[in-house]
Design a protein around this motif. Structure first.
Motif: not given
Length: 280
Positions: A221-241
């Motif tokens: 669950a901790k690993d998944i949470a880390g991956i999902l957090q990374l996905i959120k960050q990437n989506i935020s960057q994608m949103d800015a782009i």
């Protein structure tokens, strides 16, 4: 022109020989002059480039503006294409009358149309080019508009993904709670198995496995949470782009609309140039 007799015709000839070279120099366009009596040419002044090689003393052609002016006694004008003499020009022939009203000759001026033809061709080329650019600009503007719509759709999709990821946070929190409870349950079971001594050995093994599963679940669950957090960050960057792309596509659409408007004005100018060319 005033009526002339034979003597006056000779005087006119001499005057033209003196004045026409000066007049020719004052013309901003290449011109030639010719004077003829009722049978032949008696004077010819070629232009700088405009020269139809009239020989003084040569007979007047049976066809053409000069002959028509002699026959009808009227001023005759015509545009001569470059295929005939190599250069396009406008010919104007004006009959000369004697004192009795009879036609004594014809005065002719030829005005080069090379500049007009060049200007007309340039105007046509400008009109065609501006039309092509306008069409291309409209296509680019349409593409930019489509791109803006696509970018906006991607932005909305990204926002929906972020919303879905937020729901996974709740699921992960539930998994963590289950893992914690399972670990606590396994610990309690292990204590009870120890109290039961030999009779609780099998139950102790099960309790140990439950604790291993709970630890593994918590770690996953901790690993998944880390991956999902990374996905959120990437989506935020994608949103800015995407926001930047959207702004650029909107600016591109506005710029191409301005280009299209400018090309339309340019095409209108080409029409005006064509009109001016016809007046030269």
């Amino acid at each position: 022109m005033s009526n002339v007799n034979e003597t006056e015709m000779e005087q006119l000839l001499q005057s033209l020989k003196i004045s026409l070279p000066l007049v020719q120099r004052l013309f901003p366009i290449d011109v030639m002059f010719a004077l003829a009596d009722t049978d032949k040419f008696i004077y010819y002044l070629p232009g700088t480039e405009l020269d139809i090689r009239i020989q003084e003393g040569a007979a007047i052609p049976q066809n053409g503006g000069i002959r028509t002016a002699l026959v009808k006694g009227e001023e005759v004008s015509a545009n001569i294409p470059k295929e005939i003499y190599g250069l396009p020009f406008k010919s104007s022939s004006m009959p000369i009358h004697d004192q009795n009203g009879a036609i004594a000759g014809v005065f002719t001026i030829g005005i080069s149309l090379s500049n007009q033809e060049t200007l007309s061709e340039a105007a046509n080329a400008l009109a065609v080019t501006s039309e092509e650019i306008s069409s291309t600009s409209e296509e680019i503007a349409g593409t930019a508009s489509d791109l803006a719509n696509t970018v906006n759709d991607l932005k909305e999709l990204g926002q929906r993904v972020v919303t879905d990821l937020q729901q996974t946070d709740e699921i992960l929190e539930f998994i963590r709670k289950v893992a914690d409870n399972s670990n606590l349950l396994g610990l309690n079971a292990a204590i009870e198995a120890a109290h039961a001594a030999e009779h609780g050995r099998g139950f102790g093994i099960v309790a140990q496995e439950i604790r291993k599963m709970s630890v593994s679940s918590a770690s996953s669950a901790k690993d998944i949470a880390g991956i999902l957090q990374l996905i959120k960050q990437n989506i935020s960057q994608m949103d800015a782009i995407l926001m930047d792309c959207l702004a650029q596509s909107e600016r591109q659409a506005a710029a191409t609309e301005e280009i299209t408007a400018s090309m339309q004005q340019l095409a209108a100018s080409a029409v005006e140039i064509e009109k001016i060319a016809r007046l030269i």
